[in-house]
Scaffold this motif. Sequence first.
Motif, PDB file in Angstrom:
ATOM      1  N   LEU A  63       6.528   0.705  -6.690  1.00  0.00           N
ATOM      2  CA  LEU A  63       7.114   1.909  -6.825  1.00  0.00           C
ATOM      3  C   LEU A  63       6.221   2.777  -5.670  1.00  0.00           C
ATOM      4  CD1 LEU A  63       9.402   3.993  -7.446  1.00  0.00           C
ATOM      5  CD2 LEU A  63       7.943   4.462  -9.552  1.00  0.00           C
ATOM      6  N   GLY A  64       5.098   2.859  -6.059  1.00  0.00           N
ATOM      7  CA  GLY A  64       4.184   3.577  -5.004  1.00  0.00           C
ATOM      8  C   GLY A  64       4.129   3.221  -3.421  1.00  0.00           C
ATOM      9  N   THR A  65       4.394   1.885  -3.329  1.00  0.00           N
ATOM     10  CA  THR A  65       4.419   1.386  -2.213  1.00  0.00           C
ATOM     11  C   THR A  65       5.790   1.848  -1.234  1.00  0.00           C
ATOM     12  OG1 THR A  65       3.285  -0.663  -2.733  1.00  0.00           O
ATOM     13  CG2 THR A  65       4.423  -0.770  -0.515  1.00  0.00           C
ATOM     14  N   GLU A  66       6.691   2.098  -2.038  1.00  0.00           N
ATOM     15  CA  GLU A  66       7.948   2.287  -1.496  1.00  0.00           C
ATOM     16  C   GLU A  66       8.229   3.826  -1.155  1.00  0.00           C
ATOM     17  OE1 GLU A  66      10.469  -1.826  -2.839  1.00  0.00           O
ATOM     18  OE2 GLU A  66      11.028   0.186  -3.767  1.00  0.00           O
ATOM     19  N   VAL A  67       7.720   4.739  -2.002  1.00  0.00           N
ATOM     20  CA  VAL A  67       7.832   6.006  -2.030  1.00  0.00           C
ATOM     21  C   VAL A  67       7.086   6.787  -1.281  1.00  0.00           C
ATOM     22  CG1 VAL A  67       7.670   8.217  -3.613  1.00  0.00           C
ATOM     23  CG2 VAL A  67       8.866   6.029  -4.514  1.00  0.00           C
ATOM     24  N   LEU A  68       5.810   6.579  -1.092  1.00  0.00           N
ATOM     25  CA  LEU A  68       4.844   6.903  -0.364  1.00  0.00           C
ATOM     26  C   LEU A  68       4.942   6.749   1.318  1.00  0.00           C
ATOM     27  CD1 LEU A  68       1.773   6.516  -2.725  1.00  0.00           C
ATOM     28  CD2 LEU A  68       3.054   8.617  -2.353  1.00  0.00           C
ATOM     29  N   SER A  69       4.430   7.650   2.022  1.00  0.00           N
ATOM     30  CA  SER A  69       4.414   7.476   3.454  1.00  0.00           C
ATOM     31  C   SER A  69       3.546   6.212   4.004  1.00  0.00           C
ATOM     32  CB  SER A  69       3.845   8.963   4.122  1.00  0.00           C
ATOM     33  OG  SER A  69       2.499   9.111   3.782  1.00  0.00           O
ATOM     34  N   LYS A  70       3.307   5.866   5.140  1.00  0.00           N
ATOM     35  CA  LYS A  70       2.587   4.763   5.913  1.00  0.00           C
ATOM     36  C   LYS A  70       1.084   5.262   5.418  1.00  0.00           C
ATOM     37  CE  LYS A  70       5.431   3.137   9.539  1.00  0.00           C
ATOM     38  NZ  LYS A  70       5.315   2.959  10.994  1.00  0.00           N
ATOM     39  N   THR A  71       0.825   6.503   5.911  1.00  0.00           N
ATOM     40  CA  THR A  71      -0.705   6.597   5.690  1.00  0.00           C
ATOM     41  C   THR A  71      -1.053   6.671   4.189  1.00  0.00           C
ATOM     42  OG1 THR A  71      -0.642   8.368   7.431  1.00  0.00           O
ATOM     43  CG2 THR A  71      -2.672   8.367   6.057  1.00  0.00           C
ATOM     44  N   MET A  72      -0.332   7.128   3.449  1.00  0.00           N
ATOM     45  CA  MET A  72      -0.621   7.316   1.920  1.00  0.00           C
ATOM     46  C   MET A  72      -0.535   5.862   1.255  1.00  0.00           C
ATOM     47  SD  MET A  72      -0.066  11.120   0.618  1.00  0.00           S
ATOM     48  CE  MET A  72      -1.093  10.721  -0.615  1.00  0.00           C
ATOM     49  N   ARG A  73       0.238   5.080   1.639  1.00  0.00           N
ATOM     50  CA  ARG A  73       0.662   3.704   1.182  1.00  0.00           C
ATOM     51  C   ARG A  73      -0.542   3.088   1.215  1.00  0.00           C
ATOM     52  NH1 ARG A  73       4.280   0.689   4.917  1.00  0.00           N
ATOM     53  NH2 ARG A  73       5.595   2.552   4.406  1.00  0.00           N
ATOM     54  N   VAL A  74      -1.353   3.119   2.165  1.00  0.00           N
ATOM     55  CA  VAL A  74      -2.770   2.182   1.991  1.00  0.00           C
ATOM     56  C   VAL A  74      -3.708   2.996   1.264  1.00  0.00           C
ATOM     57  CG1 VAL A  74      -4.686   1.818   3.612  1.00  0.00           C
ATOM     58  CG2 VAL A  74      -2.426   1.725   4.644  1.00  0.00           C
ATOM     59  N   LEU A  75      -3.672   4.215   0.937  1.00  0.00           N
ATOM     60  CA  LEU A  75      -4.765   4.841   0.109  1.00  0.00           C
ATOM     61  C   LEU A  75      -4.321   4.455  -1.343  1.00  0.00           C
ATOM     62  CD1 LEU A  75      -6.947   6.986  -0.057  1.00  0.00           C
ATOM     63  CD2 LEU A  75      -5.353   8.808  -0.218  1.00  0.00           C
ATOM     64  N   PHE A  76      -3.056   4.500  -1.398  1.00  0.00           N
ATOM     65  CA  PHE A  76      -2.398   4.220  -2.968  1.00  0.00           C
ATOM     66  C   PHE A  76      -2.552   2.987  -3.241  1.00  0.00           C
ATOM     67  CE2 PHE A  76       1.004   2.555  -5.427  1.00  0.00           C
ATOM     68  CZ  PHE A  76       0.650   3.142  -6.630  1.00  0.00           C
ATOM     69  N   THR A  77      -2.525   1.905  -2.423  1.00  0.00           N
ATOM     70  CA  THR A  77      -2.596   0.393  -2.674  1.00  0.00           C
ATOM     71  C   THR A  77      -4.006  -0.089  -2.782  1.00  0.00           C
ATOM     72  OG1 THR A  77      -1.941  -0.084  -0.434  1.00  0.00           O
ATOM     73  CG2 THR A  77      -0.308  -0.042  -2.197  1.00  0.00           C
ATOM     74  N   THR A  78      -5.041   0.615  -2.348  1.00  0.00           N
ATOM     75  CA  THR A  78      -6.304   0.168  -2.242  1.00  0.00           C
ATOM     76  C   THR A  78      -7.085   1.302  -3.271  1.00  0.00           C
ATOM     77  OG1 THR A  78      -6.505   1.652  -0.449  1.00  0.00           O
ATOM     78  CG2 THR A  78      -6.069  -0.740   0.006  1.00  0.00           C
ATOM     79  N   LEU A  79      -7.423   2.211  -2.605  1.00  0.00           N
ATOM     80  CA  LEU A  79      -8.431   3.102  -3.538  1.00  0.00           C
ATOM     81  C   LEU A  79      -7.838   3.442  -4.602  1.00  0.00           C
ATOM     82  CD1 LEU A  79     -11.311   4.379  -3.463  1.00  0.00           C
ATOM     83  CD2 LEU A  79     -10.178   6.278  -2.191  1.00  0.00           C
ATOM     84  N   GLY A  80      -6.435   3.926  -4.596  1.00  0.00           N
ATOM     85  CA  GLY A  80      -5.893   4.761  -5.734  1.00  0.00           C
ATOM     86  C   GLY A  80      -5.680   3.894  -6.737  1.00  0.00           C
ATOM     87  N   ALA A  81      -4.825   2.837  -6.501  1.00  0.00           N
ATOM     88  CA  ALA A  81      -4.378   1.788  -7.799  1.00  0.00           C
ATOM     89  C   ALA A  81      -5.839   1.223  -8.284  1.00  0.00           C
ATOM     90  CB  ALA A  81      -3.268   0.903  -7.490  1.00  0.00           C
ATOM     91  N   PHE A  82      -6.621   0.851  -7.423  1.00  0.00           N
ATOM     92  CA  PHE A  82      -7.772   0.128  -8.054  1.00  0.00           C
ATOM     93  C   PHE A  82      -8.834   1.034  -8.848  1.00  0.00           C
ATOM     94  CE2 PHE A  82      -5.945  -3.180  -4.966  1.00  0.00           C
ATOM     95  CZ  PHE A  82      -5.547  -4.116  -5.789  1.00  0.00           C
ATOM     96  N   LEU A  83      -8.989   2.042  -8.017  1.00  0.00           N
ATOM     97  CA  LEU A  83     -10.046   3.059  -8.424  1.00  0.00           C
ATOM     98  C   LEU A  83      -9.644   3.706  -9.905  1.00  0.00           C
ATOM     99  CD1 LEU A  83     -12.608   4.167  -7.796  1.00  0.00           C
ATOM    100  CD2 LEU A  83     -11.483   6.066  -6.663  1.00  0.00           C
ATOM    101  N   PHE A  84      -8.191   4.098 -10.130  1.00  0.00           N
ATOM    102  CA  PHE A  84      -7.720   4.493 -11.141  1.00  0.00           C
ATOM    103  C   PHE A  84      -7.811   3.279 -12.498  1.00  0.00           C
ATOM    104  CE2 PHE A  84      -6.705   8.171  -8.944  1.00  0.00           C
ATOM    105  CZ  PHE A  84      -6.564   9.043  -9.731  1.00  0.00           C
TER     106      PHE A  84
END
Length: 552
Positions: free
Chosen positions: A216-237
Amino acid sequence: MGDYDDDTAFLGQSGPYFWTTFFLLNTVFVSTGFNGLYIVFVGAAPEHRCLVPDVNLTEAWTEAIIPVAVVDGEEVRRQCSRYRLDVVRNLSAAGYLPGRDVNLTDLEQERCVDGWLYSKDVYRSNIVTEWDLVCGDEWKVPFASSTLFVGYLFGSLISGHLSDRYGRKKVVFVSLAAQCLSVLLQSFSHSWRMFCVMFLFVGASQISIYISAFVLGTEVLSKTMRVLFTTLGAFLFYCIGYMTLPWIAYGIREWRTLLAVLSMTSVVYIPLWWFIPESPRWLITQGRLEEAEVIVREAARKNKVAAPPVIFKESELGILPSRTYSMLDVLRSRNMRCITLMCLVLWMAINVGYFGLSLNTSNLSGDPFMNCFLSAASEVPAYIVSTLLLRRCPRKALLSSFLVLGGGVLLLIQFIPNNLQYVALALEMTGKFGFTMAFSIVYIYTAELYPTVLRNVGMGVCSSAARVGSITAPYVIYLGTYNKALPYILMGSLTIASSVVNFFLPETLDKDLPETVEQMQQCQGLCNGPRKKKEEEEEEEGGLRPQAAPPL
């Protein structure tokens, strides 16, 4: 279908809408950090010895009835046997003293027929102390842990199909409710069997949350924030939840209360239903353009940008698939089949190596709660570094590099002499860093390879391979009882081989996410040999021609 990223480019790469969605979705991953990993405390075996009933033994015989063994040069009390109670009772009544009048090594031993006495210094109660999962039944604790991974396996297979059929958002919140209910029911387990059955449902719901929220995050977020979400975001949280668990367990030493408290944490996610949007990409693939436009226009309002009069054209629906894709579709065409099989090898190798290193790392001395916290905190640097590297570095080169690092460490550890334990520990921590990096990279890499219509199914299938790897890892380690070097050779060789396989996958850096099967990139070398154009067209038309969805 038109290009979604081009159609929504007016939203920009950041803004209040993207940041709000980013943080709300990431909070979901916190629950996956401590739900499931609580087996570290719930299944821990405290110090124990055979229970000796009150039969009027002298103080000397009460102390001596438990045999002593030498382990690593130190004398320790045996935990699974005692000297025969009837013999000791007769010797005590006759006034004999152990060691002086009686040679203890000549006495016959027996199992703990009256149960065990457990230390309560660390844990007041857990499943080990409640159901006596020690000695002959100690295998039941790792078996219970494996049911979590079996649940991951089933959840990986089912969640992708459900998410592609009913929507990412619905599956996320239904899975959160299922996780809450499963953990709560597990806290009321009246037997080890019920605990294992409920742990299977905990695993299925937890991995369903993770995969669906990730997509869901991969498809909703923009290109720039997609990388942040799928690396630092999801795993850090996830790490935040992992690091929070030991402090909750530290305050609650009784396992049933601990599980009940953990289950109730899912309740805080209920309000997020009204703030987290459904994936517009998924809505478009279902032909629901009006709903997708409503979400995108709301995003434009929050980002304070003007939306065009028409965002998605009705004509774009003309080539949208009207069928629902299944797990078999990721193996239909030759290109997709090769990509899927290579991804399966990658996911399995990473999990076998990661859990293999974790199982072989020497237990840290000291407080178990602090050790758990430090173990979780050690993964944070890897996630931060991976976030920085994924912004500019090719996925293939990064993944292969860290696979070689992890695999190389596995092959080198066996050559470290026993008197250089610090060197072995440093190598294992380096290997764990490499495999943690590989974890964060392979998630975003796989999500970028599959098209929207098959992304959740593809992620689910790959995650299933990961679960097979995690279930297999303990048995690979068990081979060390026959030959110490064998587990390291097997895991290291598999990891190095997977790094070679990775080079045949297409690069996804700076590429738009594919929406349909036709937009997928072609894999290189092995799977892209010369074929007649007519054969390729026939294969695509025969395997992936849009059809009516089968009736439920």
